[in-house]
Design a protein around this motif. Structure first.
Motif, short mmCIF file in Angstrom:
data_model
loop_
_atom_site.label_atom_id
_atom_site.label_comp_id
_atom_site.label_asym_id
_atom_site.label_seq_id
_atom_site.Cartn_x
_atom_site.Cartn_y
_atom_site.Cartn_z
N LYS A 56 0.84 -1.21 0.00
CA LYS A 56 0.00 0.00 0.00
C LYS A 56 0.88 1.26 0.00
CE LYS A 56 -3.93 -1.82 2.70
NZ LYS A 56 -4.48 -1.78 4.06
N ILE A 59 2.18 1.95 -3.37
CA ILE A 59 1.16 2.40 -4.32
C ILE A 59 0.79 3.87 -4.09
CG2 ILE A 59 -1.29 2.11 -4.94
CD1 ILE A 59 -0.85 -0.91 -4.71
N ALA A 63 -0.51 7.12 -6.66
CA ALA A 63 -1.96 7.27 -6.67
C ALA A 63 -2.29 8.63 -6.03
CB ALA A 63 -2.64 6.12 -5.94
N VAL A 77 -7.91 -3.98 -6.24
CA VAL A 77 -7.46 -3.48 -7.55
C VAL A 77 -8.11 -4.36 -8.61
CG1 VAL A 77 -5.48 -2.87 -9.00
CG2 VAL A 77 -5.24 -2.85 -6.50
N VAL A 79 -8.24 -5.63 -12.16
CA VAL A 79 -7.26 -5.73 -13.25
C VAL A 79 -7.90 -6.51 -14.40
CG1 VAL A 79 -5.36 -5.59 -11.60
CG2 VAL A 79 -6.13 -7.83 -12.32
N PRO A 160 -1.40 3.79 -14.00
CA PRO A 160 -1.60 2.35 -14.18
C PRO A 160 -0.32 1.60 -14.56
CG PRO A 160 -2.92 3.62 -15.78
CD PRO A 160 -2.20 4.61 -14.92
N ILE A 163 1.54 0.89 -11.38
CA ILE A 163 0.80 -0.11 -10.57
C ILE A 163 1.00 -1.50 -11.18
CG2 ILE A 163 -1.51 -0.85 -9.80
CD1 ILE A 163 -0.48 1.76 -8.45
N SER A 176 -3.95 -2.96 -14.80
CA SER A 176 -4.84 -2.36 -13.80
C SER A 176 -5.87 -1.45 -14.47
CB SER A 176 -4.02 -1.59 -12.77
OG SER A 176 -3.18 -0.67 -13.41
N MET A 179 -9.39 1.08 -8.91
CA MET A 179 -9.18 0.60 -7.53
C MET A 179 -10.37 0.93 -6.65
SD MET A 179 -5.35 1.61 -6.52
CE MET A 179 -4.01 1.47 -7.68
#
Ligand SMILES: Cc1cc2nc3c(=O)[nH]c(=O)nc-3n(C[C@H](O)[C@H](O)[C@H](O)COP(=O)(O)O)c2cc1C
Length: 210
Positions: A56, A59, A63, A77, A79, A160, A163, A176, A179
């Motif tokens: 997390k 990410i 984000a 997430v 995907v 993306p 990610i 991805s 989210m």
């Protein structure tokens, strides 16, 4: 009416308090996503559930530093398949035959029709189609979360490509799409929580053709 009350209760939480959502609630939210309808029933997506703090933290900066990424309980997430392949299409048709316990000519003809169209299309077009299907499941998860009294933040504000790298998606033929952090609102830190929900009036949304 009860559903509409819950949909009015929900909002895109801007701050969460770090509390853990019980696993049975998470399971029901995921089940609602699994039950989403998809084009030809192909379910061309997967859902990654992140509880891991380090992931997390990785990410969050890609984000838009949104605090809900790290303060949520479970980060979903969605995907999508990077393209439609023969194997992927066959998997779902074979699964259908297995579960239903019979083969049907019309269904097999439909399989052949999909096999002769999707895999030949550009990967980007296929990914965009698959991502649309992922959004249907995403939407069902949002509704299910509200039903469970769990807050959720629909979240597209991320890079993306990064990610995909963090989650090792490319090697799996996945990309991805969107989210959904799940958790509990932290009202004292949330500028949105007490603001009136804004939606355009029905007359600007719906056209009746009688
Ligand atoms: C696909 C999608 C992506 C969104 N991305 C973000 C986001 O990255 N960050 C955020 O704070 N809100 C995000 N939102 C929340 C919307 O701004 C919010 O749902 C909308 O303004 C309506 O408000 P409400 O959800 O509170 O009723 C997103 C919503 C959707 C449906």
């Amino acid at each position: 009416m009860e559903l509409l009350d819950k949909l009015n209760w929900r909002y895109a939480a801007k701050a969460m308090n770090g509390e853990t959502v019980p696993e049975d609630k998470i399971e029901r939210i995921l089940e609602a996503a699994r039950l989403a309808p998809t084009s030809s029933g192909l379910q061309p997506f997967e859902i990654i559930v992140i509880k891991n703090k380090e992931i997390k933290e990785k990410i969050k900066p890609v984000a838009w530093n949104q605090s809900v990424i790290t303060d949520c309980s479970h980060l979903l997430v969605f995907v999508a398949w990077d393209t439609y392949t023969e194997d992927r299409i066959n998997y779902m048709f074979d699964l259908t035959n297995d579960i239903r316990g019979f083969k049907n000519e019309g269904w097999e003809n439909y399989r052949q029709m999909l096999l002769s169209s999707y895999p030949q299309k550009p990967a980007e077009e296929n990914f965009n189609h698959a991502a649309k299907q992922a959004y249907i499941a995403f939407s069902q998860a949002i509704i299910a979360a509200a039903f469970e009294g769990v807050d959720a933040t629909p979240l597209e504000g991320f890079d993306p490509a990064v990610i995909d790298e963090i989650l090792g998606l490319k090697e799996k033929g996945l990309r991805s799409a969107v989210m959904l952090p799940l958790g509990y609102r932290k009202e004292e830190n949330d500028w949105l929580v007490n603001l009136v929900k804004v939606r355009k009036p029905m007359k600007d949304l719906v056209t009746l053709i009688d």
